[in-house]
Design a protein around this motif. Structure first.
Motif, PDB file in Angstrom:
ATOM      1  N   SER A 151       0.835  -1.196   0.000  1.00 29.58           N
ATOM      2  CA  SER A 151       0.000   0.000   0.000  1.00 29.58           C
ATOM      3  C   SER A 151       0.871   1.247   0.000  1.00 29.58           C
ATOM      4  O   SER A 151       2.008   1.249   0.482  1.00 29.58           O
ATOM      5  CB  SER A 151      -0.934   0.017   1.222  1.00 29.58           C
ATOM      6  OG  SER A 151      -0.207   0.257   2.415  1.00 29.58           O
ATOM      7  N   GLU A 182      -3.273   7.135  -1.051  1.00 28.80           N
ATOM      8  CA  GLU A 182      -4.307   7.235  -2.089  1.00 28.80           C
ATOM      9  C   GLU A 182      -3.969   8.342  -3.080  1.00 28.80           C
ATOM     10  O   GLU A 182      -4.307   8.258  -4.244  1.00 28.80           O
ATOM     11  CB  GLU A 182      -5.661   7.539  -1.447  1.00 28.80           C
ATOM     12  CG  GLU A 182      -6.190   6.421  -0.584  1.00 28.80           C
ATOM     13  CD  GLU A 182      -7.359   6.904   0.263  1.00 28.80           C
ATOM     14  OE1 GLU A 182      -8.509   6.717  -0.194  1.00 28.80           O
ATOM     15  OE2 GLU A 182      -7.123   7.450   1.345  1.00 28.80           O
ATOM     16  N   ARG A 202       2.178   3.900  -6.155  1.00 23.68           N
ATOM     17  CA  ARG A 202       1.479   2.626  -6.324  1.00 23.68           C
ATOM     18  C   ARG A 202       1.857   1.959  -7.642  1.00 23.68           C
ATOM     19  O   ARG A 202       1.984   0.738  -7.699  1.00 23.68           O
ATOM     20  CB  ARG A 202      -0.033   2.832  -6.185  1.00 23.68           C
ATOM     21  CG  ARG A 202      -0.418   3.249  -4.754  1.00 23.68           C
ATOM     22  CD  ARG A 202      -1.899   3.114  -4.480  1.00 23.68           C
ATOM     23  NE  ARG A 202      -2.752   3.648  -5.517  1.00 23.68           N
ATOM     24  CZ  ARG A 202      -3.073   4.934  -5.653  1.00 23.68           C
ATOM     25  NH1 ARG A 202      -2.592   5.827  -4.805  1.00 23.68           N
ATOM     26  NH2 ARG A 202      -3.884   5.326  -6.628  1.00 23.68           N
ATOM     27  N   SER A 225      -1.538  -7.680  -4.216  1.00 24.69           N
ATOM     28  CA  SER A 225      -2.422  -6.516  -4.348  1.00 24.69           C
ATOM     29  C   SER A 225      -1.677  -5.238  -3.995  1.00 24.69           C
ATOM     30  O   SER A 225      -0.817  -5.239  -3.108  1.00 24.69           O
ATOM     31  CB  SER A 225      -3.621  -6.647  -3.409  1.00 24.69           C
ATOM     32  OG  SER A 225      -4.371  -7.784  -3.723  1.00 24.69           O
ATOM     33  N   LEU A 234      -2.746  -1.368  -2.874  1.00 20.07           N
ATOM     34  CA  LEU A 234      -3.882  -0.543  -2.460  1.00 20.07           C
ATOM     35  C   LEU A 234      -3.457   0.882  -2.145  1.00 20.07           C
ATOM     36  O   LEU A 234      -2.315   1.131  -1.756  1.00 20.07           O
ATOM     37  CB  LEU A 234      -4.523  -1.130  -1.197  1.00 20.07           C
ATOM     38  CG  LEU A 234      -5.010  -2.568  -1.239  1.00 20.07           C
ATOM     39  CD1 LEU A 234      -5.559  -2.962   0.122  1.00 20.07           C
ATOM     40  CD2 LEU A 234      -6.069  -2.741  -2.316  1.00 20.07           C
ATOM     41  N   ILE A 271      -3.769   3.491   0.552  1.00 18.41           N
ATOM     42  CA  ILE A 271      -4.117   3.705   1.963  1.00 18.41           C
ATOM     43  C   ILE A 271      -3.355   4.933   2.441  1.00 18.41           C
ATOM     44  O   ILE A 271      -2.121   4.966   2.370  1.00 18.41           O
ATOM     45  CB  ILE A 271      -3.767   2.485   2.830  1.00 18.41           C
ATOM     46  CG1 ILE A 271      -4.627   1.285   2.423  1.00 18.41           C
ATOM     47  CG2 ILE A 271      -3.946   2.807   4.316  1.00 18.41           C
ATOM     48  CD1 ILE A 271      -4.297   0.005   3.167  1.00 18.41           C
ATOM     49  N   SER A 305     -10.191   4.910   5.447  1.00 22.33           N
ATOM     50  CA  SER A 305     -10.730   4.783   4.093  1.00 22.33           C
ATOM     51  C   SER A 305     -11.414   3.426   3.929  1.00 22.33           C
ATOM     52  O   SER A 305     -11.178   2.494   4.698  1.00 22.33           O
ATOM     53  CB  SER A 305      -9.588   4.902   3.081  1.00 22.33           C
ATOM     54  OG  SER A 305      -8.689   3.816   3.235  1.00 22.33           O
ATOM     55  N   GLN A 360     -10.657   1.209   1.782  1.00 25.05           N
ATOM     56  CA  GLN A 360      -9.601   0.210   1.565  1.00 25.05           C
ATOM     57  C   GLN A 360      -9.024  -0.275   2.896  1.00 25.05           C
ATOM     58  O   GLN A 360      -8.762  -1.465   3.068  1.00 25.05           O
ATOM     59  CB  GLN A 360      -8.466   0.779   0.692  1.00 25.05           C
ATOM     60  CG  GLN A 360      -8.874   1.067  -0.729  1.00 25.05           C
ATOM     61  CD  GLN A 360      -9.372   2.502  -0.898  1.00 25.05           C
ATOM     62  OE1 GLN A 360      -9.928   3.112   0.018  1.00 25.05           O
ATOM     63  NE2 GLN A 360      -9.200   3.044  -2.082  1.00 25.05           N
ATOM     64  N   ALA A 410     -11.608  -2.422   4.736  1.00 22.55           N
ATOM     65  CA  ALA A 410     -11.870  -3.707   4.081  1.00 22.55           C
ATOM     66  C   ALA A 410     -10.664  -4.647   4.104  1.00 22.55           C
ATOM     67  O   ALA A 410     -10.763  -5.772   3.610  1.00 22.55           O
ATOM     68  CB  ALA A 410     -12.295  -3.459   2.633  1.00 22.55           C
ATOM     69  N   LEU A 411      -9.553  -4.217   4.695  1.00 21.14           N
ATOM     70  CA  LEU A 411      -8.356  -5.066   4.702  1.00 21.14           C
ATOM     71  C   LEU A 411      -8.618  -6.388   5.412  1.00 21.14           C
ATOM     72  O   LEU A 411      -9.241  -6.436   6.473  1.00 21.14           O
ATOM     73  CB  LEU A 411      -7.216  -4.367   5.440  1.00 21.14           C
ATOM     74  CG  LEU A 411      -6.238  -3.533   4.636  1.00 21.14           C
ATOM     75  CD1 LEU A 411      -5.208  -2.920   5.571  1.00 21.14           C
ATOM     76  CD2 LEU A 411      -5.552  -4.337   3.554  1.00 21.14           C
TER      77      LEU A 411
END
Length: 198
Positions: free
Chosen positions: A57, A60, A66, A82, A84, A86, A92, A94, A97-98
Motif C-alpha cells: 500500500s 491514495e 502505487r 495486491s 492498495l 491507503i 478509508s 480500503q 476492508a483489509l
C-alpha cells in the motif's frame, strides 16, 4: 518530499528491513503481510518471495508510488500481490476492508514528524483489529530529538529496538546511503502495549 522524489527510490531503511524479512523467512511462509508506504516495495517483495501473502500500500494521493509498487511485483513475477491506496490517518474503505494481517512492514515511514501521529493512528487501528500482529519498521536517524515515545504511549503501543547485527544488517555495503553525511539506520518492532499481559 514530492512524490516524484520517492516513488522509485530504494531508501537505505528498505534494504535493512528487507534483510530482516529475509532473516525471518522461515516464519513468514503463509503469513499475511501488509507493507505501508511501500513505494518501490523491496521489503514486501522479499516477503512475497519468501511465501508470505502480501498486500502493498501507499497513499491514495500517490498514484506514481502505487505504480512503482505494481512494477516491482511484475518485475519479480508476483502478479497476485495486491497494491492498495491507503493514506495514513484516514479510515478509508480500503483500510476498513483489509483482510487480517500478521505483520505490517514500513521502511523509513518516519520521515517527516508531521506524519508521525497519522502513521501511528493507522498502525494502532490495524493492531487493535489484529492484536497479535507486529509492525516491523526501520528508520533513518535524522535528528537527535527524533522521538515517537510520547505517541506510542498515547496510542497504547510499545516498541522493541532490534540491533542490526542480530540479523546481519550492520554491514556498511548493506545499509550505506548515497545521501550526504553519515546516516544511521535503526529498526524496531511495535506491538500493542497489552499484547503480553503487561
Amino acid at each position: 518530499v514530492p512524490e516524484a522524489q520517492y516513488g522509485t527510490y530504494v531508501w537505505p531503511g528498505a534494504v535493512v528491513l528487507a534483510q530482516f524479512v529475509w532473516a525471518q523467512r522461515q516464519s513468514l511462509r503463509g503469513q499475511r503481510v501488509l507493507e505501508i508506504g511501500a513505494g518501490a516495495s523491496l521489503p514486501g517483495v522479499v516477503a512475497a518471495r519468501c511465501g508470505a501473502r502480501v498486500v502493498l500500500s501507499d497513499g491514495e494521493e500517490l498514484p506514481r508510488c502505487r505504480r512503482s509498487a505494481r512494477s516491482s511485483c511484475i518485475a519479480n513475477r508476483l502478479p497476485h500481490v495486491s497494491v492498495l491506496g491507503i493514506t495514513w490517518g484516514r479510515l478509508s474503505p480500503q483500510l476498513l476492508a483489509l483482510a487480517p494481517v500478521d505483520v505490517i512492514l514500513g521502511s523509513d515511514v518516519f520521515f517527516d514528524p508531521k506524519d508521525f501521529e497519522d502513521i501511528l493512528t493507522t498502525i494502532s487501528f490495524l493492531l487493535e483489529r489484529n492484536p497479535r500482529a507486529q509492525f516491523w519498521t526501520t528508520y533513518q536517524v535524522r535528528s537527535a530529538d527524533w522521538s515517537i515515545e510520547a505517541l506510542l504511549c498515547k496510542w497504547k503501543l510499545k516498541s522493541v529496538h532490534v540491533p542490526l547485527h542480530s540479523f546481519g544488517a550492520d554491514k556498511e555495503h548493506l545499509a550505506s546511503s548515497s545521501l550526504p553525511g553519515r546516516h544511521t539506520i535503526e529498526m524496531m518492532i511495535i506491538s500493542p502495549a497489552q499484547s503480553d499481559g503487561t
